[in-house]
Design a protein around this motif. Structure first.
Motif, PDB file in Angstrom:
ATOM      1  N   LEU A  64      -0.636   7.595  19.218  1.00 12.96           N
ATOM      2  CA  LEU A  64      -1.804   8.016  18.578  1.00 12.96           C
ATOM      3  C   LEU A  64      -2.865   7.034  17.963  1.00 12.96           C
ATOM      4  CD1 LEU A  64      -0.315  10.836  16.558  1.00 12.96           C
ATOM      5  CD2 LEU A  64      -1.554  11.232  18.472  1.00 12.96           C
ATOM      6  N   PHE A  65      -2.247   5.798  17.596  1.00 14.08           N
ATOM      7  CA  PHE A  65      -3.217   4.712  16.994  1.00 14.08           C
ATOM      8  C   PHE A  65      -3.282   3.589  17.947  1.00 14.08           C
ATOM      9  CE2 PHE A  65      -2.042   7.399  13.420  1.00 14.08           C
ATOM     10  CZ  PHE A  65      -3.027   7.416  12.726  1.00 14.08           C
ATOM     11  N   TRP A  66      -3.110   3.846  19.266  1.00 13.33           N
ATOM     12  CA  TRP A  66      -3.124   2.796  20.154  1.00 13.33           C
ATOM     13  C   TRP A  66      -4.091   1.734  20.160  1.00 13.33           C
ATOM     14  CZ3 TRP A  66       0.557   0.430  22.643  1.00 13.33           C
ATOM     15  CH2 TRP A  66       0.469  -0.381  23.711  1.00 13.33           C
ATOM     16  N   ARG A  67      -4.033   0.518  19.983  1.00 12.57           N
ATOM     17  CA  ARG A  67      -4.904  -0.604  19.621  1.00 12.57           C
ATOM     18  C   ARG A  67      -6.064  -0.264  18.714  1.00 12.57           C
ATOM     19  NH1 ARG A  67      -6.288  -2.377  26.299  1.00 12.57           N
ATOM     20  NH2 ARG A  67      -4.205  -2.963  26.702  1.00 12.57           N
ATOM     21  N   LYS A  68      -5.743   0.474  17.823  1.00 14.78           N
ATOM     22  CA  LYS A  68      -6.621   0.490  16.799  1.00 14.78           C
ATOM     23  C   LYS A  68      -6.432  -0.468  15.623  1.00 14.78           C
ATOM     24  CE  LYS A  68      -7.795   5.465  17.906  1.00 14.78           C
ATOM     25  NZ  LYS A  68      -7.781   6.743  17.458  1.00 14.78           N
ATOM     26  N   TRP A  69      -5.457  -1.114  15.587  1.00 14.57           N
ATOM     27  CA  TRP A  69      -4.585  -1.986  14.447  1.00 14.57           C
ATOM     28  C   TRP A  69      -5.261  -3.434  14.538  1.00 14.57           C
ATOM     29  CZ3 TRP A  69      -1.011   0.348  18.203  1.00 14.57           C
ATOM     30  CH2 TRP A  69      -0.814  -0.348  19.428  1.00 14.57           C
ATOM     31  N   ASP A  70      -5.280  -4.044  13.416  1.00 18.77           N
ATOM     32  CA  ASP A  70      -5.672  -5.485  13.397  1.00 18.77           C
ATOM     33  C   ASP A  70      -4.287  -6.130  13.717  1.00 18.77           C
ATOM     34  OD1 ASP A  70      -5.937  -8.066  12.301  1.00 18.77           O
ATOM     35  OD2 ASP A  70      -7.397  -7.308  11.015  1.00 18.77           O
ATOM     36  N   LEU A  71      -4.138  -6.660  15.030  1.00 23.81           N
ATOM     37  CA  LEU A  71      -3.065  -7.286  15.514  1.00 23.81           C
ATOM     38  C   LEU A  71      -2.579  -8.650  14.795  1.00 23.81           C
ATOM     39  CD1 LEU A  71      -0.866  -7.324  17.753  1.00 23.81           C
ATOM     40  CD2 LEU A  71      -2.504  -8.502  19.065  1.00 23.81           C
ATOM     41  N   ARG A  72      -3.444  -9.341  14.097  1.00 21.76           N
ATOM     42  CA  ARG A  72      -3.176 -10.482  13.380  1.00 21.76           C
ATOM     43  C   ARG A  72      -2.566 -10.043  12.025  1.00 21.76           C
ATOM     44  NH1 ARG A  72      -4.390 -13.978   9.397  1.00 21.76           N
ATOM     45  NH2 ARG A  72      -4.192 -16.117  10.007  1.00 21.76           N
ATOM     46  N   VAL A  73      -3.029  -9.077  11.423  1.00 29.52           N
ATOM     47  CA  VAL A  73      -2.098  -8.748  10.147  1.00 29.52           C
ATOM     48  C   VAL A  73      -0.798  -8.215  10.342  1.00 29.52           C
ATOM     49  CG1 VAL A  73      -2.382  -6.769   8.353  1.00 29.52           C
ATOM     50  CG2 VAL A  73      -4.492  -8.127   8.970  1.00 29.52           C
ATOM     51  N   ALA A  74      -0.753  -7.400  11.517  1.00 32.13           N
ATOM     52  CA  ALA A  74       0.330  -6.587  11.839  1.00 32.13           C
ATOM     53  C   ALA A  74       1.390  -7.981  12.328  1.00 32.13           C
ATOM     54  CB  ALA A  74       0.291  -5.569  13.053  1.00 32.13           C
ATOM     55  N   TYR A 159       0.205  -6.809   1.169  1.00 33.67           N
ATOM     56  CA  TYR A 159      -0.574  -7.639   2.158  1.00 33.67           C
ATOM     57  C   TYR A 159      -1.600  -7.065   2.843  1.00 33.67           C
ATOM     58  CZ  TYR A 159      -1.472 -11.017   5.995  1.00 33.67           C
ATOM     59  OH  TYR A 159      -2.112 -11.737   6.826  1.00 33.67           O
ATOM     60  N   MET A 160      -1.659  -5.821   3.191  1.00 29.99           N
ATOM     61  CA  MET A 160      -2.594  -5.301   3.990  1.00 29.99           C
ATOM     62  C   MET A 160      -3.704  -4.478   3.210  1.00 29.99           C
ATOM     63  SD  MET A 160      -0.624  -2.855   7.098  1.00 29.99           S
ATOM     64  CE  MET A 160       0.182  -1.519   6.044  1.00 29.99           C
ATOM     65  N   LEU A 161      -3.178  -4.230   2.138  1.00 33.91           N
ATOM     66  CA  LEU A 161      -4.469  -3.860   0.895  1.00 33.91           C
ATOM     67  C   LEU A 161      -5.518  -4.864   0.794  1.00 33.91           C
ATOM     68  CD1 LEU A 161      -2.796  -1.582  -1.490  1.00 33.91           C
ATOM     69  CD2 LEU A 161      -4.327  -0.623   0.359  1.00 33.91           C
ATOM     70  N   SER A 162      -4.917  -6.150   0.727  1.00 36.75           N
ATOM     71  CA  SER A 162      -5.944  -7.327   0.242  1.00 36.75           C
ATOM     72  C   SER A 162      -6.720  -7.584   1.738  1.00 36.75           C
ATOM     73  CB  SER A 162      -4.882  -8.569   0.279  1.00 36.75           C
ATOM     74  OG  SER A 162      -4.731  -9.081   1.247  1.00 36.75           O
ATOM     75  N   LYS A 163      -6.630  -6.866   2.710  1.00 35.76           N
ATOM     76  CA  LYS A 163      -7.642  -7.200   3.795  1.00 35.76           C
ATOM     77  C   LYS A 163      -8.752  -6.232   3.735  1.00 35.76           C
ATOM     78  CE  LYS A 163      -5.058 -10.522   5.278  1.00 35.76           C
ATOM     79  NZ  LYS A 163      -5.408 -11.951   5.461  1.00 35.76           N
ATOM     80  N   ARG A 164      -8.692  -5.175   2.871  1.00 33.65           N
ATOM     81  CA  ARG A 164      -9.854  -4.501   2.835  1.00 33.65           C
ATOM     82  C   ARG A 164     -10.222  -3.834   4.346  1.00 33.65           C
ATOM     83  NH1 ARG A 164      -8.716  -6.499  -1.403  1.00 33.65           N
ATOM     84  NH2 ARG A 164     -10.349  -6.716  -3.239  1.00 33.65           N
ATOM     85  N   MET A 165      -9.100  -3.268   4.946  1.00 32.15           N
ATOM     86  CA  MET A 165      -9.299  -2.542   6.295  1.00 32.15           C
ATOM     87  C   MET A 165      -9.661  -1.265   5.904  1.00 32.15           C
ATOM     88  SD  MET A 165      -6.316  -3.929   8.260  1.00 32.15           S
ATOM     89  CE  MET A 165      -4.783  -3.697   7.203  1.00 32.15           C
ATOM     90  N   ASP A 166     -10.479  -0.505   7.066  1.00 29.75           N
ATOM     91  CA  ASP A 166     -10.818   0.713   6.913  1.00 29.75           C
ATOM     92  C   ASP A 166      -9.565   1.499   7.018  1.00 29.75           C
ATOM     93  OD1 ASP A 166     -10.540   1.854   9.782  1.00 29.75           O
ATOM     94  OD2 ASP A 166     -11.692   0.133  10.122  1.00 29.75           O
ATOM     95  N   LYS A 167      -9.632   2.917   6.901  1.00 36.05           N
ATOM     96  CA  LYS A 167      -8.411   3.641   6.716  1.00 36.05           C
ATOM     97  C   LYS A 167      -7.622   3.762   8.103  1.00 36.05           C
ATOM     98  CE  LYS A 167      -6.995   8.402   5.512  1.00 36.05           C
ATOM     99  NZ  LYS A 167      -7.420   9.814   5.394  1.00 36.05           N
ATOM    100  N   THR A 168      -8.494   4.019   9.284  1.00 34.89           N
ATOM    101  CA  THR A 168      -7.820   3.879  10.496  1.00 34.89           C
ATOM    102  C   THR A 168      -7.242   2.614  10.722  1.00 34.89           C
ATOM    103  OG1 THR A 168      -9.457   5.444  11.405  1.00 34.89           O
ATOM    104  CG2 THR A 168      -8.177   4.504  12.963  1.00 34.89           C
ATOM    105  N   THR A 169      -7.879   1.511  10.617  1.00 38.75           N
ATOM    106  CA  THR A 169      -7.204   0.061  11.134  1.00 38.75           C
ATOM    107  C   THR A 169      -6.146   0.015  10.300  1.00 38.75           C
ATOM    108  OG1 THR A 169      -9.455  -0.621  11.529  1.00 38.75           O
ATOM    109  CG2 THR A 169      -7.774  -2.315  11.228  1.00 38.75           C
ATOM    110  N   TYR A 170      -6.093   0.325   8.629  1.00 37.36           N
ATOM    111  CA  TYR A 170      -4.865   0.281   8.148  1.00 37.36           C
ATOM    112  C   TYR A 170      -3.654   0.959   8.278  1.00 37.36           C
ATOM    113  CZ  TYR A 170      -2.069   0.369   3.576  1.00 37.36           C
ATOM    114  OH  TYR A 170      -1.009   0.245   2.900  1.00 37.36           O
ATOM    115  N   GLN A 171      -3.860   2.350   8.789  1.00 38.96           N
ATOM    116  CA  GLN A 171      -2.917   3.142   9.188  1.00 38.96           C
ATOM    117  C   GLN A 171      -2.254   2.627  10.634  1.00 38.96           C
ATOM    118  OE1 GLN A 171      -1.374   5.260   7.659  1.00 38.96           O
ATOM    119  NE2 GLN A 171       0.080   6.160   9.441  1.00 38.96           N
ATOM    120  N   ALA A 172      -3.168   2.297  11.535  1.00 36.57           N
ATOM    121  CA  ALA A 172      -2.834   1.756  12.669  1.00 36.57           C
ATOM    122  C   ALA A 172      -1.786   0.517  12.624  1.00 36.57           C
ATOM    123  CB  ALA A 172      -3.969   1.624  13.648  1.00 36.57           C
TER     124      ALA A 172
END
Length: 250
Positions: A64-74, A159-172
């Motif tokens: 469902l979230f394919w390639r919507k993530w921040d690969l470096r953070v993950a 860690y992820m919250l410090s990156k100020r990602m949008d909701k979709t990127t955070y969840q992905a």
């Protein structure tokens, strides 16, 4: 572990609840199934039973979230999780089972306290982005808590919250992280004997409940207020976590 009526009276609701959390509420409360199952199973049986089912749910979420993530953070969290999983493996090999039961109870209570503190703004995202070193540290904590009770969400969130990602990127990014972390736990779980013939047979019978839970969660996402769902989950976690701690200490 006996696959009787008493087992399924606990296991089916626990798995459905985990699926509901994964499918409709960001998976934050999915780990609640583990302390609930630990009321009737050994800690090892509880986490071993849930891992394959959580992985089934993870596959759906990744698609469902394919390639919507921040690969470096993950990637930083995944890399950091490795030593945490190793520590969990070593600890499981030498610790008394009662210690893991206590830890599952403490993680359950700690998770609720974390969510309450975050909701009341007692805990706020770091003002500055955390660096790679901090990410590796929180990744290690994520790996350890995930190994113990499938509860790596809060440390990963720091860690992820410090990156100020949008909701979709955070969840992905969260979905990708825990897909990988859960996959990495398979070999250590097998190595220390957490999996058994009984847990794997039980998993096969519970897959329909896992799928049903995900689908029900998607439906509930549009029908049930998120605040109500998590409120009930937190009450549930406090009760089960307290009971586990009480059983060990008394």
């Amino acid at each position: 572990m006996t696959l009787d009526l008493n087992f399924y009276l606990f296991a089916v609701p626990a798995v459905i609840f985990a699926g509901m959390s994964k499918g409709g509420f960001g998976s934050a409360a999915a780990f609640a199934a583990t302390p609930f199952l630990a009321l009737i199973l050994t800690p090892g049986q509880a986490v071993g039973l849930m891992l394959p089912l959580l992985m089934v749910m993870d596959v759906t979420a990744v698609r469902l979230f394919w390639r919507k993530w921040d690969l470096r953070v993950a990637g930083v969290l995944i890399l950091g999780a490795i030593p945490g999983i190793v520590i969990g493996t070593l600890l499981y090999g030498v610790a008394d089972p009662a210690l893991f039961k206590l830890l599952i109870g403490l993680v359950a209570i700690g998770f609720v306290l974390w969510q309450v503190a975050k909701a009341r703004s007692w805990i706020r995202p770091p003002k500055r982005e955390l660096g790679t070193g901090a990410g590796l540290f929180w990744g290690a904590v994520t790996g350890l808590t995930s190994f113990i009770s499938h509860a790596g969400g809060p440390p990963a969130a720091v860690y992820m919250l410090s990156k100020r990602m949008d909701k979709t990127t955070y969840q992905a990014s969260s979905v990708l992280t825990f897909w990988a972390v859960n996959a990495m736990k398979v070999v250590p779980y097998a190595f220390v004997g957490i999996f058994s013939k009984e847990t794997l047979i039980a998993d096969l019978t519970l897959i329909p409940a896992a799928v049903l839970g995900v689908l029900f969660g998607v439906w509930m996402h549009h029908k049930v207020p998120e605040k109500l769902f998590f409120g009930l989950a937190y009450v549930f976690l406090v009760i089960t976590g307290s009971k586990l701690i009480w059983e060990v200490l008394v």
